[in-house]
Design an enzyme around this catalytic site. Structure first.
Site, PDB file in Angstrom:
ATOM      1  N   HIS A   1       0.821  -1.226   0.000  1.00 25.07           N
ATOM      2  CA  HIS A   1       0.000   0.000   0.000  1.00 25.07           C
ATOM      3  C   HIS A   1       0.850   1.270   0.000  1.00 25.07           C
ATOM      4  O   HIS A   1       0.367   2.357   0.335  1.00 25.07           O
ATOM      5  CB  HIS A   1      -0.956  -0.017   1.197  1.00 25.07           C
ATOM      6  CG  HIS A   1      -1.965  -1.131   1.113  1.00 25.07           C
ATOM      7  ND1 HIS A   1      -2.698  -1.550   2.189  1.00 25.07           N
ATOM      8  CD2 HIS A   1      -2.348  -1.906   0.081  1.00 25.07           C
ATOM      9  CE1 HIS A   1      -3.491  -2.549   1.821  1.00 25.07           C
ATOM     10  NE2 HIS A   1      -3.300  -2.789   0.552  1.00 25.07           N
TER      11      HIS A   1
ATOM     12  N   CYS B   1       4.275  13.636  -8.070  1.00 25.07           N
ATOM     13  CA  CYS B   1       3.401  14.607  -8.742  1.00 25.07           C
ATOM     14  C   CYS B   1       2.346  13.861  -9.546  1.00 25.07           C
ATOM     15  O   CYS B   1       2.681  12.932 -10.299  1.00 25.07           O
ATOM     16  CB  CYS B   1       4.233  15.488  -9.678  1.00 25.07           C
ATOM     17  SG  CYS B   1       3.227  16.521 -10.751  1.00 25.07           S
TER      18      CYS B   1
END
Ligand code: BV8
Length: 250
Positions: free
Chosen positions: A118, A126
């Site tokens: 995860h 970005c």
């Protein structure tokens, strides 16, 4: 602690061990879990914070939450559960540590073969040009961080609900679960998928499936055995057992 004969036999013949960890492994370090009485989901709503649409709708709110968690995780230390997993890795030929935790504590403890299903809260990227940056925070004027390359919004490198897991990491985790002869499922409520499917895959492929948790979970009915207690107290004893069976075998 007296481990069962079956677990001791599984430890003595263990050539390939796969471990899945959840927030319960970091609880003794002081990192809040998600579903416990003091869990994050008591105070915060996953649908408001841990998904992409919520991020686009209010990036400052989401970054506030992740900045808070980053501070908590920075100011804690790996606990005996993390350290015991480092030792187990050194005692078996094939060891894979699959974690749902984004707190980087396994790496800080010294574990090597880690699969972060995860993501990791210490990395960001970005959403426009995918440039990765470490250690960004909400700006002083409380604005969500922007990309130095293209000015795009920067997000934490974690997997949010409704998002696919990193393909290669997930595939490696499935392979490790399929080939292991002993699978340890530690400190997870085993309700978030596809992570929660890994222990079932391991059992289907013939592994001895052991759960370590301070309480029973949805998985407990599907394990060979569930050991109830704190990971930081039980895992060091598993290390001790593994060392003595390895000594006896040598
Ligand atoms: C996806 C990162 C494709 C962010 C996280 C199949 C069935 C049902 C639902 C689904 C399904 N497939 C997909 C879904 C949807 C969803 C899902 O599983 N929902 C659940 C809630 C039903 N899955 C997804 O969205 C996944 N993506 O499937 O993409 C797709 C796309 C669209 C539609 C369909 C499919 C992405 C999931 C990843 C989300 N990101 N984290 C962040 O951290 O901010 S999940 C996050 O929550 C954690 O990473 C972890 O996975 C989970 C929390 O669980 P735990 O870690 O287990 O923590 P918890 O508090 O619950 O339990 C702690 C346990 O420890 C307890 O049992 C406690 O007793 C124990 N404990 C406490 N102290 C100790 C202890 N044990 C031992 N010692 C102690 N001291």
């Amino acid at each position: 602690m007296n481990f069962s004969q079956k677990l001791r036999a599984a430890l003595s013949r263990a050539q390939s061990i796969c471990v899945l960890t959840g927030a319960g492994v970091s609880a003794e370090s002081g990192v809040p879990t998600f579903r416990g009485a003091e869990g994050l989901w008591q105070k915060f709503k996953p649908e408001e914070l841990a998904n992409f649409d919520a991020f686009i709708a209010n990036p400052e709110l989401v970054w506030e939450w992740y900045s808070y968690r980053k501070q908590v995780m920075k100011n804690v230390q790996p606990n005996p559960a993390h350290k015991a997993l480092v030792e187990i890795e050194q005692l078996v030929r094939d060891f894979t540590l699959v974690t749902q935790n984004v707190d980087n504590l396994h790496a800080r403890a010294g574990s090597k073969n880690i699969l972060e299903l995860h993501g990791n809260i210490e990395r960001s990227y970005c959403i426009e040009c995918r440039t990765f940056t470490d250690d960004v925070e909400l700006s002083a004027d409380h604005k969500a961080p922007r990309c130095n390359t293209c000015g795009g919004l920067v997000r934490p490198d974690v997997v949010w609900f409704g998002e696919l897991l990193p393909m290669d990491i997930h595939q490696q985790a499935v392979k490790a679960a399929e080939r292991c002869d002993l699978f340890l499922c530690i400190g997870t409520s085993a309700v978030v998928y596809p992570a929660a499917a890994l222990p079932l895959t391991a059992r289907e492929r013939g592994a001895y499936l052991v759960e370590i948790n301070q309480e029973n979970t949805d998985l407990s009915l599907r394990t060979h055995e569930t050991i109830l207690g704190k990971a930081g107290e039980i895992l060091p004893q598993i290390v001790h057992e593994l060392q003595s069976v390895k000594e006896r075998a040598s």
